[in-house]
Design a protein around this motif. Structure first.
Motif, mmCIF file in Angstrom:
data_model
loop_
_atom_site.group_PDB
_atom_site.id
_atom_site.type_symbol
_atom_site.label_atom_id
_atom_site.label_comp_id
_atom_site.label_asym_id
_atom_site.label_seq_id
_atom_site.Cartn_x
_atom_site.Cartn_y
_atom_site.Cartn_z
ATOM 1 N N LEU A 1 21.440 -25.175 4.269
ATOM 2 C CA LEU A 1 21.459 -25.821 2.957
ATOM 3 C C LEU A 1 22.252 -24.997 1.941
ATOM 4 O O LEU A 1 22.984 -25.555 1.118
ATOM 5 C CB LEU A 1 20.035 -26.055 2.462
ATOM 6 N N ASN B 1 24.766 -23.091 2.617
ATOM 7 C CA ASN B 1 26.177 -23.287 2.953
ATOM 8 C C ASN B 1 26.670 -24.666 2.534
ATOM 9 O O ASN B 1 27.842 -24.818 2.168
ATOM 10 C CB ASN B 1 26.416 -23.066 4.441
ATOM 11 N N ALA B 2 25.821 -25.668 2.587
ATOM 12 C CA ALA B 2 26.214 -27.010 2.146
ATOM 13 C C ALA B 2 26.520 -27.012 0.650
ATOM 14 O O ALA B 2 27.494 -27.618 0.204
ATOM 15 C CB ALA B 2 25.114 -28.016 2.477
ATOM 16 N N LEU C 1 29.807 -25.348 0.152
ATOM 17 C CA LEU C 1 30.912 -26.228 0.540
ATOM 18 C C LEU C 1 31.250 -27.216 -0.575
ATOM 19 O O LEU C 1 32.419 -27.466 -0.843
ATOM 20 C CB LEU C 1 30.556 -26.979 1.822
ATOM 21 N N THR C 2 30.242 -27.751 -1.236
ATOM 22 C CA THR C 2 30.508 -28.720 -2.295
ATOM 23 C C THR C 2 31.111 -28.068 -3.531
ATOM 24 O O THR C 2 31.831 -28.716 -4.286
ATOM 25 C CB THR C 2 29.228 -29.474 -2.706
#
Length: 94
Positions: free
Chosen positions: A11, A13-14, A17-18
């Motif tokens: 989560l 890393n997500a 990424l955004t």
């Protein structure tokens, strides 16, 4: 539970990424500030930088360098959450 650490790292890393396009905009602003022969800023602000990068260079410009960033942050986040959970277990902070 050990799998909780992996989910937490995933989560994190997500989210990383955004937000990566904003990191690329920050790098562009820093590079523009360091240019000695460039008295006029290339971008007027964050939204202008995002629009200009998208129009002139496409989506890949917004995510340039994301793979290396994800690899490094995956290791770092996994180690962080493992150390945090291990510390809580060792010192009975659960």
């Amino acid at each position: 539970m050990p799998w909780h650490n992996s989910v937490a790292a995933l989560l994190a890393n997500a989210v990383s990424l955004t937000l990566h396009p904003l990191e690329n905009v920050k790098v562009r602003f820093q590079a523009n500030d360091l240019a000695t022969n460039n008295p006029i800023p290339k971008y007027k602000g964050i939204s202008d930088a995002l629009k200009t990068m998208y129009k002139q260079e496409g989506i890949p410009s917004l995510y340039r360098g994301v793979l290396l960033n994800l690899c490094a942050s995956s290791v770092a986040q996994s180690l962080f959450f493992w150390a945090y959970a291990d510390g809580k277990r060792r010192y009975s902070f659960d």
